[in-house]
Motif scaffolding. Structure first.
Motif, PDB file in Angstrom:
ATOM      1  N   SER A 162     -20.899 -21.433 -38.792  1.00  0.00           N
ATOM      2  CA  SER A 162     -21.374 -21.832 -37.478  1.00  0.00           C
ATOM      3  C   SER A 162     -22.053 -23.193 -37.486  1.00  0.00           C
ATOM      4  O   SER A 162     -22.572 -23.615 -36.473  1.00  0.00           O
ATOM      5  CB  SER A 162     -22.343 -20.787 -36.939  1.00  0.00           C
ATOM      6  OG  SER A 162     -23.497 -20.744 -37.724  1.00  0.00           O
ATOM      7  N   SER A 163     -22.090 -23.869 -38.599  1.00  0.00           N
ATOM      8  CA  SER A 163     -22.759 -25.164 -38.645  1.00  0.00           C
ATOM      9  C   SER A 163     -21.908 -26.223 -37.959  1.00  0.00           C
ATOM     10  O   SER A 163     -20.693 -26.149 -37.926  1.00  0.00           O
ATOM     11  CB  SER A 163     -23.050 -25.558 -40.086  1.00  0.00           C
ATOM     12  OG  SER A 163     -21.854 -25.631 -40.815  1.00  0.00           O
ATOM     13  N   GLN A 164     -22.570 -27.221 -37.400  1.00  0.00           N
ATOM     14  CA  GLN A 164     -21.905 -28.220 -36.573  1.00  0.00           C
ATOM     15  C   GLN A 164     -22.283 -29.642 -36.972  1.00  0.00           C
ATOM     16  O   GLN A 164     -22.561 -30.466 -36.125  1.00  0.00           O
ATOM     17  CB  GLN A 164     -22.256 -27.980 -35.114  1.00  0.00           C
ATOM     18  CG  GLN A 164     -21.867 -26.623 -34.600  1.00  0.00           C
ATOM     19  CD  GLN A 164     -20.379 -26.449 -34.507  1.00  0.00           C
ATOM     20  OE1 GLN A 164     -19.690 -27.275 -33.941  1.00  0.00           O
ATOM     21  NE2 GLN A 164     -19.875 -25.388 -35.085  1.00  0.00           N
ATOM     22  N   VAL A 165     -22.311 -29.942 -38.246  1.00  0.00           N
ATOM     23  CA  VAL A 165     -22.548 -31.305 -38.703  1.00  0.00           C
ATOM     24  C   VAL A 165     -21.194 -32.001 -38.744  1.00  0.00           C
ATOM     25  O   VAL A 165     -20.260 -31.524 -39.378  1.00  0.00           O
ATOM     26  CB  VAL A 165     -23.223 -31.333 -40.087  1.00  0.00           C
ATOM     27  CG1 VAL A 165     -23.429 -32.763 -40.555  1.00  0.00           C
ATOM     28  CG2 VAL A 165     -24.552 -30.600 -40.041  1.00  0.00           C
ATOM     29  N   VAL A 166     -21.082 -33.109 -38.037  1.00  0.00           N
ATOM     30  CA  VAL A 166     -19.802 -33.810 -37.941  1.00  0.00           C
ATOM     31  C   VAL A 166     -19.918 -35.212 -38.530  1.00  0.00           C
ATOM     32  O   VAL A 166     -20.997 -35.788 -38.611  1.00  0.00           O
ATOM     33  CB  VAL A 166     -19.312 -33.889 -36.477  1.00  0.00           C
ATOM     34  CG1 VAL A 166     -19.077 -32.511 -35.920  1.00  0.00           C
ATOM     35  CG2 VAL A 166     -20.253 -34.664 -35.608  1.00  0.00           C
ATOM     36  N   PHE A 167     -18.771 -35.732 -38.937  1.00  0.00           N
ATOM     37  CA  PHE A 167     -18.667 -37.099 -39.444  1.00  0.00           C
ATOM     38  C   PHE A 167     -17.656 -37.826 -38.572  1.00  0.00           C
ATOM     39  O   PHE A 167     -16.555 -37.324 -38.322  1.00  0.00           O
ATOM     40  CB  PHE A 167     -18.216 -37.097 -40.907  1.00  0.00           C
ATOM     41  CG  PHE A 167     -17.910 -38.462 -41.446  1.00  0.00           C
ATOM     42  CD1 PHE A 167     -18.926 -39.364 -41.683  1.00  0.00           C
ATOM     43  CD2 PHE A 167     -16.615 -38.847 -41.709  1.00  0.00           C
ATOM     44  CE1 PHE A 167     -18.652 -40.628 -42.170  1.00  0.00           C
ATOM     45  CE2 PHE A 167     -16.328 -40.102 -42.209  1.00  0.00           C
ATOM     46  CZ  PHE A 167     -17.354 -40.998 -42.442  1.00  0.00           C
ATOM     47  N   VAL A 168     -18.010 -39.004 -38.099  1.00  0.00           N
ATOM     48  CA  VAL A 168     -17.113 -39.800 -37.275  1.00  0.00           C
ATOM     49  C   VAL A 168     -16.354 -40.751 -38.183  1.00  0.00           C
ATOM     50  O   VAL A 168     -16.944 -41.598 -38.844  1.00  0.00           O
ATOM     51  CB  VAL A 168     -17.899 -40.576 -36.195  1.00  0.00           C
ATOM     52  CG1 VAL A 168     -16.955 -41.415 -35.367  1.00  0.00           C
ATOM     53  CG2 VAL A 168     -18.679 -39.620 -35.324  1.00  0.00           C
ATOM     54  N   THR A 169     -15.048 -40.577 -38.230  1.00  0.00           N
ATOM     55  CA  THR A 169     -14.209 -41.394 -39.093  1.00  0.00           C
ATOM     56  C   THR A 169     -13.467 -42.443 -38.275  1.00  0.00           C
ATOM     57  O   THR A 169     -13.246 -42.267 -37.076  1.00  0.00           O
ATOM     58  CB  THR A 169     -13.204 -40.519 -39.870  1.00  0.00           C
ATOM     59  OG1 THR A 169     -12.419 -41.353 -40.713  1.00  0.00           O
ATOM     60  CG2 THR A 169     -12.302 -39.733 -38.953  1.00  0.00           C
ATOM     61  N   GLU A 170     -13.082 -43.524 -38.911  1.00  0.00           N
ATOM     62  CA  GLU A 170     -12.314 -44.570 -38.252  1.00  0.00           C
ATOM     63  C   GLU A 170     -10.820 -44.397 -38.471  1.00  0.00           C
ATOM     64  O   GLU A 170     -10.028 -45.097 -37.856  1.00  0.00           O
ATOM     65  CB  GLU A 170     -12.759 -45.932 -38.762  1.00  0.00           C
ATOM     66  CG  GLU A 170     -14.192 -46.265 -38.398  1.00  0.00           C
ATOM     67  CD  GLU A 170     -14.622 -47.608 -38.934  1.00  0.00           C
ATOM     68  OE1 GLU A 170     -13.790 -48.317 -39.518  1.00  0.00           O
ATOM     69  OE2 GLU A 170     -15.804 -47.941 -38.778  1.00  0.00           O
TER      70      GLU A 170
ATOM     71  N   SER B 227     -27.342 -33.728 -31.087  1.00  0.00           N
ATOM     72  CA  SER B 227     -28.704 -33.463 -31.548  1.00  0.00           C
ATOM     73  C   SER B 227     -29.163 -34.544 -32.521  1.00  0.00           C
ATOM     74  O   SER B 227     -28.371 -35.126 -33.253  1.00  0.00           O
ATOM     75  CB  SER B 227     -28.749 -32.106 -32.244  1.00  0.00           C
ATOM     76  OG  SER B 227     -30.014 -31.879 -32.812  1.00  0.00           O
ATOM     77  N   GLN B 228     -30.455 -34.775 -32.547  1.00  0.00           N
ATOM     78  CA  GLN B 228     -31.052 -35.683 -33.515  1.00  0.00           C
ATOM     79  C   GLN B 228     -31.556 -34.927 -34.738  1.00  0.00           C
ATOM     80  O   GLN B 228     -32.005 -35.539 -35.700  1.00  0.00           O
ATOM     81  CB  GLN B 228     -32.222 -36.440 -32.874  1.00  0.00           C
ATOM     82  CG  GLN B 228     -31.818 -37.265 -31.682  1.00  0.00           C
ATOM     83  CD  GLN B 228     -30.884 -38.388 -32.061  1.00  0.00           C
ATOM     84  OE1 GLN B 228     -31.020 -38.996 -33.107  1.00  0.00           O
ATOM     85  NE2 GLN B 228     -29.917 -38.658 -31.213  1.00  0.00           N
ATOM     86  N   ASN B 229     -31.472 -33.612 -34.703  1.00  0.00           N
ATOM     87  CA  ASN B 229     -32.012 -32.764 -35.757  1.00  0.00           C
ATOM     88  C   ASN B 229     -30.882 -31.995 -36.431  1.00  0.00           C
ATOM     89  O   ASN B 229     -30.188 -31.210 -35.788  1.00  0.00           O
ATOM     90  CB  ASN B 229     -33.028 -31.792 -35.145  1.00  0.00           C
ATOM     91  CG  ASN B 229     -33.730 -30.963 -36.175  1.00  0.00           C
ATOM     92  OD1 ASN B 229     -33.393 -30.974 -37.353  1.00  0.00           O
ATOM     93  ND2 ASN B 229     -34.715 -30.213 -35.731  1.00  0.00           N
TER      94      ASN B 229
ATOM     95  N   GLY C 188     -21.632 -25.895 -30.804  1.00  0.00           N
ATOM     96  CA  GLY C 188     -21.702 -26.793 -29.664  1.00  0.00           C
ATOM     97  C   GLY C 188     -22.808 -27.811 -29.745  1.00  0.00           C
ATOM     98  O   GLY C 188     -22.890 -28.695 -28.915  1.00  0.00           O
ATOM     99  N   ILE C 189     -23.685 -27.677 -30.740  1.00  0.00           N
ATOM    100  CA  ILE C 189     -24.726 -28.679 -30.958  1.00  0.00           C
ATOM    101  C   ILE C 189     -24.320 -29.476 -32.188  1.00  0.00           C
ATOM    102  O   ILE C 189     -24.210 -28.930 -33.280  1.00  0.00           O
ATOM    103  CB  ILE C 189     -26.105 -28.033 -31.143  1.00  0.00           C
ATOM    104  CG1 ILE C 189     -26.474 -27.247 -29.887  1.00  0.00           C
ATOM    105  CG2 ILE C 189     -27.150 -29.087 -31.441  1.00  0.00           C
ATOM    106  CD1 ILE C 189     -27.776 -26.516 -29.981  1.00  0.00           C
ATOM    107  N   TRP C 190     -24.057 -30.754 -31.999  1.00  0.00           N
ATOM    108  CA  TRP C 190     -23.543 -31.602 -33.072  1.00  0.00           C
ATOM    109  C   TRP C 190     -24.608 -32.552 -33.578  1.00  0.00           C
ATOM    110  O   TRP C 190     -25.380 -33.125 -32.819  1.00  0.00           O
ATOM    111  CB  TRP C 190     -22.367 -32.440 -32.581  1.00  0.00           C
ATOM    112  CG  TRP C 190     -21.098 -31.677 -32.415  1.00  0.00           C
ATOM    113  CD1 TRP C 190     -20.891 -30.349 -32.634  1.00  0.00           C
ATOM    114  CD2 TRP C 190     -19.859 -32.212 -31.971  1.00  0.00           C
ATOM    115  NE1 TRP C 190     -19.596 -30.027 -32.356  1.00  0.00           N
ATOM    116  CE2 TRP C 190     -18.942 -31.150 -31.955  1.00  0.00           C
ATOM    117  CE3 TRP C 190     -19.434 -33.468 -31.594  1.00  0.00           C
ATOM    118  CZ2 TRP C 190     -17.621 -31.319 -31.574  1.00  0.00           C
ATOM    119  CZ3 TRP C 190     -18.118 -33.633 -31.215  1.00  0.00           C
ATOM    120  CH2 TRP C 190     -17.223 -32.576 -31.207  1.00  0.00           C
ATOM    121  N   TYR C 191     -24.603 -32.716 -34.879  1.00  0.00           N
ATOM    122  CA  TYR C 191     -25.416 -33.727 -35.550  1.00  0.00           C
ATOM    123  C   TYR C 191     -24.443 -34.602 -36.333  1.00  0.00           C
ATOM    124  O   TYR C 191     -23.612 -34.087 -37.092  1.00  0.00           O
ATOM    125  CB  TYR C 191     -26.428 -33.073 -36.485  1.00  0.00           C
ATOM    126  CG  TYR C 191     -27.174 -34.059 -37.349  1.00  0.00           C
ATOM    127  CD1 TYR C 191     -28.216 -34.805 -36.839  1.00  0.00           C
ATOM    128  CD2 TYR C 191     -26.812 -34.245 -38.679  1.00  0.00           C
ATOM    129  CE1 TYR C 191     -28.892 -35.717 -37.628  1.00  0.00           C
ATOM    130  CE2 TYR C 191     -27.487 -35.148 -39.479  1.00  0.00           C
ATOM    131  CZ  TYR C 191     -28.524 -35.888 -38.948  1.00  0.00           C
ATOM    132  OH  TYR C 191     -29.188 -36.785 -39.726  1.00  0.00           O
TER     133      TYR C 191
END
Length: 101
Positions: free
Chosen positions: A17-25, A50-52, A61-64
């Motif tokens: 359920s974790s929502q840590v994402v990485f934005v790739t180019e 989220s900032q946390n 649904g909450i992304w960091y």
């Protein structure tokens, strides 16, 4: 033995359920191609940025946005809505977040 099963289930549920994402180019290494819409009714996912990191680990649904190594999903943001896999709407209320994979 029962406690071990419950513990493994809780750990697996927390990881899934974790929502840590990485934005790739690079669009080819991304898990999802994302388009951000201004209209809530067009969105597949409603996301709260989220900032946390710890807040993002608990709710879908909450992304960091984190680095490549701690991220669970790799996202590529596109300006063309027809090339996107998912259309998202960014909300300011964390209780409105809705994401179904």
């Amino acid at each position: 033995m029962r406690w071990v099963t419950i513990l493994l289930t809780c750990i697996t549920w927390n990881i899934c359920s974790s929502q840590v994402v990485f934005v790739t180019e690079n669009r080819f290494e991304a898990d999802y191609k994302i388009y951000i819409t201004e209209n809530r009714f067009e969105a597949d996912w409603i996301v709260f940025p989220s900032q946390n990191m710890y807040q993002a680990r608990s709710y879908k649904g909450i992304w960091y946005v984190g680095n490549r190594f701690e991220a669970d999903y790799k996202m590529f943001f596109t300006t063309n809505r027809f090339e996107a896999d998912k259309i998202i709407y960014l909300t300011e209320n964390r209780f409105e977040a809705k994401m179904e994979l």
